[in-house]
Scaffold this motif. Structure first.
Motif, PDB file in Angstrom:
ATOM      1  N   UNK A  37      16.464  -2.071  -7.219  1.00  0.00           N
ATOM      2  CA  UNK A  37      16.418  -2.943  -6.100  1.00  0.00           C
ATOM      3  C   UNK A  37      15.176  -3.063  -5.383  1.00  0.00           C
ATOM      4  N   UNK A  38      14.340  -1.875  -5.091  1.00  0.00           N
ATOM      5  CA  UNK A  38      13.143  -1.915  -4.502  1.00  0.00           C
ATOM      6  C   UNK A  38      12.624  -0.524  -4.436  1.00  0.00           C
ATOM      7  N   UNK A  39      11.248  -0.210  -5.208  1.00  0.00           N
ATOM      8  CA  UNK A  39      10.558   0.736  -5.159  1.00  0.00           C
ATOM      9  C   UNK A  39       9.148   0.296  -4.678  1.00  0.00           C
ATOM     10  N   UNK A  40       8.624   1.263  -3.504  1.00  0.00           N
ATOM     11  CA  UNK A  40       7.328   0.780  -2.832  1.00  0.00           C
ATOM     12  C   UNK A  40       6.476   2.195  -2.751  1.00  0.00           C
ATOM     13  N   UNK A  41       5.175   1.817  -2.934  1.00  0.00           N
ATOM     14  CA  UNK A  41       4.198   2.756  -2.363  1.00  0.00           C
ATOM     15  C   UNK A  41       4.356   3.075  -0.906  1.00  0.00           C
ATOM     16  N   UNK A  42       4.428   3.887  -0.456  1.00  0.00           N
ATOM     17  CA  UNK A  42       4.466   4.527   1.032  1.00  0.00           C
ATOM     18  C   UNK A  42       3.816   5.820   1.292  1.00  0.00           C
ATOM     19  N   UNK A  43       3.098   5.811   2.467  1.00  0.00           N
ATOM     20  CA  UNK A  43       2.506   7.138   3.105  1.00  0.00           C
ATOM     21  C   UNK A  43       2.839   7.086   4.602  1.00  0.00           C
ATOM     22  N   UNK A  44       2.124   7.701   5.292  1.00  0.00           N
ATOM     23  CA  UNK A  44       2.465   7.819   6.704  1.00  0.00           C
ATOM     24  C   UNK A  44       2.675   6.348   7.669  1.00  0.00           C
ATOM     25  N   UNK A  45       1.921   5.462   6.971  1.00  0.00           N
ATOM     26  CA  UNK A  45       1.776   4.402   7.601  1.00  0.00           C
ATOM     27  C   UNK A  45       0.296   3.764   7.858  1.00  0.00           C
ATOM     28  N   UNK A 155      -4.415   3.051   4.528  1.00  0.00           N
ATOM     29  CA  UNK A 155      -3.104   3.222   4.139  1.00  0.00           C
ATOM     30  C   UNK A 155      -2.748   2.466   2.953  1.00  0.00           C
ATOM     31  N   UNK A 156      -1.857   3.059   2.125  1.00  0.00           N
ATOM     32  CA  UNK A 156      -1.316   2.593   0.894  1.00  0.00           C
ATOM     33  C   UNK A 156      -0.095   1.893   0.926  1.00  0.00           C
ATOM     34  N   UNK A 157       0.354   2.232   2.282  1.00  0.00           N
ATOM     35  CA  UNK A 157       1.791   1.761   2.506  1.00  0.00           C
ATOM     36  C   UNK A 157       1.956   0.076   2.153  1.00  0.00           C
ATOM     37  N   UNK A 158       3.106  -0.126   1.490  1.00  0.00           N
ATOM     38  CA  UNK A 158       3.126  -1.675   1.158  1.00  0.00           C
ATOM     39  C   UNK A 158       4.408  -2.408   2.116  1.00  0.00           C
ATOM     40  N   UNK A 159       3.570  -3.584   2.645  1.00  0.00           N
ATOM     41  CA  UNK A 159       4.286  -4.278   3.395  1.00  0.00           C
ATOM     42  C   UNK A 159       4.294  -5.708   2.747  1.00  0.00           C
ATOM     43  N   UNK A 160       5.625  -5.761   2.035  1.00  0.00           N
ATOM     44  CA  UNK A 160       5.576  -7.199   1.584  1.00  0.00           C
ATOM     45  C   UNK A 160       5.221  -8.433   2.145  1.00  0.00           C
ATOM     46  N   UNK A 161       5.927  -8.468   3.456  1.00  0.00           N
ATOM     47  CA  UNK A 161       5.790  -9.444   4.258  1.00  0.00           C
ATOM     48  C   UNK A 161       4.382  -9.781   4.779  1.00  0.00           C
ATOM     49  N   UNK A 162       3.661  -8.802   4.780  1.00  0.00           N
ATOM     50  CA  UNK A 162       2.301  -9.204   5.152  1.00  0.00           C
ATOM     51  C   UNK A 162       1.207  -9.225   3.943  1.00  0.00           C
ATOM     52  N   UNK A 164       0.230  -6.658   2.003  1.00  0.00           N
ATOM     53  CA  UNK A 164      -0.713  -5.863   2.330  1.00  0.00           C
ATOM     54  C   UNK A 164      -0.306  -4.383   1.667  1.00  0.00           C
ATOM     55  N   UNK A 165      -1.216  -3.776   0.999  1.00  0.00           N
ATOM     56  CA  UNK A 165      -0.801  -2.254   0.527  1.00  0.00           C
ATOM     57  C   UNK A 165      -0.293  -2.437  -0.801  1.00  0.00           C
ATOM     58  N   UNK A 166       0.042  -1.061  -1.427  1.00  0.00           N
ATOM     59  CA  UNK A 166       0.807  -0.991  -2.578  1.00  0.00           C
ATOM     60  C   UNK A 166      -0.284  -0.812  -3.495  1.00  0.00           C
ATOM     61  N   UNK A 167       0.035  -0.807  -4.947  1.00  0.00           N
ATOM     62  CA  UNK A 167      -0.830  -0.448  -6.179  1.00  0.00           C
ATOM     63  C   UNK A 167      -1.898  -1.534  -6.147  1.00  0.00           C
ATOM     64  N   UNK A 168      -1.387  -2.947  -5.969  1.00  0.00           N
ATOM     65  CA  UNK A 168      -2.432  -3.961  -6.095  1.00  0.00           C
ATOM     66  C   UNK A 168      -3.275  -4.540  -4.816  1.00  0.00           C
ATOM     67  N   UNK A 169      -2.683  -3.650  -3.638  1.00  0.00           N
ATOM     68  CA  UNK A 169      -3.090  -3.937  -2.411  1.00  0.00           C
ATOM     69  C   UNK A 169      -2.519  -5.514  -1.880  1.00  0.00           C
ATOM     70  N   UNK A 170      -1.810  -5.828  -2.539  1.00  0.00           N
ATOM     71  CA  UNK A 170      -1.095  -7.371  -1.997  1.00  0.00           C
ATOM     72  C   UNK A 170       0.309  -7.293  -1.734  1.00  0.00           C
ATOM     73  N   UNK A 171       0.738  -6.061  -1.457  1.00  0.00           N
ATOM     74  CA  UNK A 171       1.989  -6.048  -0.996  1.00  0.00           C
ATOM     75  C   UNK A 171       3.038  -6.035  -2.002  1.00  0.00           C
ATOM     76  N   UNK A 172       2.669  -5.799  -3.389  1.00  0.00           N
ATOM     77  CA  UNK A 172       3.838  -5.850  -4.330  1.00  0.00           C
ATOM     78  C   UNK A 172       4.498  -4.632  -4.289  1.00  0.00           C
TER      79      UNK A 172
END
Lengths: 334, 243
Positions: A37-45, A155-162, A164-172
Motif C-alpha cells: 500500500x505505501x512505503x516511503x523514505x522518512x527521517x525525523x522530518x 530532509x529526505x522525508x517524503x510528502x506526496x501532497x507537497x 517533496x522528498x523521497x528518492x527522486x526529491x518529488x515526493x514519490x
C-alpha cells in the motif's frame, strides 16, 4: 532531535555528488521487487520551513525508526523506509546488514521468518519481504548510515501532497525498480545487535495516549472535557499521515471558527461535528479549529501504529511530564 | 484601508501552551492589515531571541507559533526566553515586507468565477479586474500548500463565499478569492476558492534561491495582462475544469 536544522539552506544534489567516497567500490543497495500500500523514505522530518507552508513530514513512529537505526549504529534520525501495512519486497544487490523495528509485518528473508525487531544480514540475491500486519501498522527498515539520496531543505522525508522528498526529491513513494542505496558500506556498530533490549509492545486493542493540554481547552464545556478524558475513543478508518479521526462522545466548544494559526505536531483539533482529529506529521501548517491540546511525541508515535477500530484513551499530562519521558527515550540511543 | 492604529501603543501579548515543545504568542484577536508590522516585529525578535533553540516559527494573522528545541529549553525556560525577546517590542516599518507585482491573465476560461461575480454585482468583468488589481494586498500567512499565501483584504463588495463543492483540481497559478481574502494556488491541488484568472509566476520553486516567492508580511499587487503576454511568460492556457 539533535540534527534538526533550523536554517532554510538547501542541500543540493551537486553538493552531495561533489563528495564521492572513493573507499566504496560498489554501493550497498537493495532493489524493490514488489510494493504494498505505501512505503516511503522518512527521517525525523523537515524543519525551519513551516512559515513557508512546508509541512514537517518524518516518520510517524519516530521511536521505531530510532530503534532500527540504533541496531546499526546510525544516528536515530537517519533516513529509513516507513513500510505501512506490508507488501514490500526488496532484493540485495550486494550483501549488507539491515535492521527492522516497529510493527510486525511478517518479515521474511528468502521465505524464512525474521524477528520484527532486530538486525540481520541479507546476502547478495536474497529477498527481504513484508507480508501483512500482525501487530501495529508501520515497520521501519534501516540501512547502514541511512539512505543515500539528495535531501530537500535538510530532509529526505517524503510528502506526496507537497511533491517533496523521497528518492527522486518529488515526493514519490517507493516504486518497483527503485534502488535503495546505503549511505555507508558497513554499519557503524561493529558488534551486531540482533534484538532490541527493550521495546514497548505494539498497541493491539487499546492504547493510552498522553495529551499536553492547551490553553484553548477553556473553550470546551465541562461535560465535554470530562468525556474527552474519561470515555473511550475509536480510531476511525479516515486516518493517514496528515491526521487521524477519532469517533466517540460529541465534544462541544463555545469558540466557533477561529483565525487560522500555526498547528503543532499531535494537535487534537475539534471541528464543528465534535469528533476530534489528531494532526500528524503531514498536517497543513496552519488551521482554525479549536484544540484540546497536543499529543506528546511519544503518543504520536504510538498512534501511528494504531489500526482503525483501536480503542484510545486520552490522558492529560503537563509539558514537563511529556518532556521528561521524551528525553528519557532519546537517552536510550546514546 | 483600516482604521489608523496608534503605532506607539504596543499590543498586549499572551502566551499559550499548545504542546510539549510549542507555544503560541497571541498578539491580536481579529484579522487586520494594520497588525502585520507587529507580527513581523515579533517574528524578528523571536528569531533573534531564541536563536539556535528555535526549530520553527510560524506567523499567522494574529499569532506566532513557536516550536522550540525541547532538548535545550524546558517549557518554563522557553516562556522566559519568549517574554524577554518580546520585551519593548516596536512595530516593524510598514515598508518591512517586500513588494511583488504579479501579472495575471484574467479570463473566463481559466477563471470561471470571474463572469459570475461580475453578474452578481451587475458590472462587466473588466470592472472586477479593475477592483481586484486596484490595491496592494498583504500576505498574512503561508499555508495550505508550500508557498501558498493568504492575502487581503479585498474590497468588501468583491467578498464571495467559498464554493459549496470544492474543485478536485485547481491548476497551479490560479488566482482566487474567498470572503475578503485572495490567494494564488502554488501547485495543482483540490480547492474551494473562486477563481478569477491565472499567473505564470511560480510561487514555489526548489531550483530558485528564494524557494518561496512570498514570505509572511510581503505586499502583493496584481497586474492584468493579455493572453499573449501570459503565453509569452510560459503560462498554461488549459481551461480550468468546472469540477
Amino acid at each position: 532531535m539533535a540534527t534538526r536544522t533550523t536554517t532554510q539552506k538547501v542541500t543540493t544534489t551537486t553538493a552531495r555528488n561533489g563528495t564521492p567516497n572513493p573507499t566504496q567500490p560498489t554501493q550497498a543497495s537493495l532493489v524493490v521487487e514488489r510494493t504494498g500500500p505505501l512505503a516511503l523514505v522518512q527521517d525525523a522530518g523537515r524543519f525551519g520551513c513551516r512559515h513557508l507552508g512546508v509541512t514537517q513530514g518524518g516518520a510517524l513512529d519516530w521511536i521505531s525508526l530510532g530503534w532500527a537505526n540504533w541496531l546499526l549504529g546510525n544516528a536515530p534520525d537517519a533516513a529509513g523506509i516507513e513500510i505501512a501495512i506490508g507488501g514490500l519486497a526488496l532484493k540485495a544487490e550486494r550483501t549488507l546488514r539491515l535492521a527492522i523495528a516497529g510493527a510486525d509485518l511478517g518479515a521474511t528473508r528468502d521465505g524464512e521468518p525474521l524477528a520484527a525487531n532486530g538486525s540481520f544480514t541479507l546476502e547478495q540475491g536474497q529477498v527481504l519481504a513484508f507480508d501483512q500486519p500482525r501487530a501495529g501498522l508501520r515497520a521501519y527498515l534501516a540501512l547502514p548510515g541511512g539512505i543515500d539520496a539528495a535531501p530537500f531543505m535538510g530532509s529526505l522525508s517524503t510528502v506526496a501532497r507537497e511533491q517533496l522528498g523521497g528518492l527522486d526529491g518529488r515526493g514519490s513513494a517507493i516504486q518497483v525498480g527503485d534502488r535503495l542505496v546505503a549511505a555507508s558500506s558497513t554499519p557503524q556498530r561493529g558488534e551486531p545487535v540482533r534484538e532490541l533490549p527493550s521495546l514497548s509492545a505494539m498497541p493491539t486493542d487499546e492504547a493510552v495516549l498522553e495529551l499536553v493540554t492547551g490553553a484553548q481547552i477553556a473553550h470546551f464545556d465541562g461535560a465535554s472535557l470530562f468525556a474527552a478524558f474519561n470515555q473511550p475513543w475509536q480510531v476511525d478508518s479516515r486516518a493517514d499521515r496528515m491526521g487521524v479521526r477519532l469517533t466517540g462522545p460529541v465534544l462541544r466548544c463555545q469558540a466557533g471558527g477561529m483565525v487560522s494559526e500555526g498547528i503543532p505536531l499531535g494537535a487534537v483539533q475539534v471541528p464543528p461535528d465534535g469528533q476530534p482529529i489528531i494532526l500528524l506529521n503531514d498536517r497543513q501548517t496552519i488551521g482554525g479549529y479549536p484544540r484540546l491540546g497536543a499529543l506528546s511525541p511519544i503518543a504520536c508515535a504510538r498512534l501511528g501504529q494504531c489500526a482503525p477500530g483501536t480503542t484510545i484513551r486520552l490522558s492529560p499530562v503537563t509539558p514537563h511530564q511529556a518532556r521528561t519521558r521524551y528525553l528519557r527515550q532519546l537517552a536510550r540511543w546514546r | 484601508m483600516s482604521q489608523s492604529p496608534s503605532p506607539a501603543l504596543s499590543p498586549s501579548f499572551r502566551m499559550e501552551t499548545v504542546g510539549m515543545d510549542a507555544l503560541i504568542v497571541r498578539l491580536f484577536d481579529a484579522i487586520d492589515e494594520a497588525h502585520m508590522p507587529w507580527i513581523l516585529a515579533a517574528d524578528n525578535a523571536l528569531r533573534e531571541g531564541l536563536g539556535g533553540a528555535l526549530i520553527d516559527l510560524v506567523p499567522s494573522y494574529t499569532t506566532l507559533l513557536v516550536h522550540y528545541d525541547i532538548e535545550q529549553l524546558s517549557h518554563i525556560e522557553a516562556r522566559r526566553r519568549v517574554q524577554q525577546a518580546l520585551h519593548g517590542l516596536q512595530p516593524a516599518s510598514t515598508e518591512a515586507g517586500r513588494e511583488h507585482r504579479i501579472p495575471v491573465w484574467y479570463d473566463d476560461s481559466v477563471g470561471p468565477e470571474l463572469p459570475r461575480i461580475a453578474e452578481r454585482l451587475g458590472v462587466d468583468t473588466d470592472e472586477i479586474v479593475r477592483r481586484h488589481t486596484g490595491r496592494d494586498y498583504c500576505a498574512f500567512a503561508l499555508g495550505f500548500s508550500p508557498g501558498y499565501a493568504f492575502m487581503g483584504m479585498i474590497e468588501e463588495a468583491l467578498a464571495t463565499p467559498r464554493l459549496k463543492t470544492p474543485r478536485q483540481k485547481v491548476a497551479a497559478g490560479s488566482v482566487g478569492i474567498a470572503e475578503r481574502q485572495t490567494a494564488i494556488y502554488s501547485m495543482r491541488s483540490p480547492g474551494g476558492w473562486n477563481i478569477l484568472g491565472r499567473t505564470a509566476v511560480k510561487l514555489f520553486d526548489r531550483d530558485r534561491d528564494e524557494i518561496s516567492l512570498f514570505r509572511p508580511g510581503d505586499r502583493v499587487r496584481f497586474e492584468p495582462i493579455s493572453r499573449e503576454a501570459f503565453i509569452e511568460q510560459g503560462g498554461d492556457t488549459t481551461p480550468l475544469e468546472e469540477r
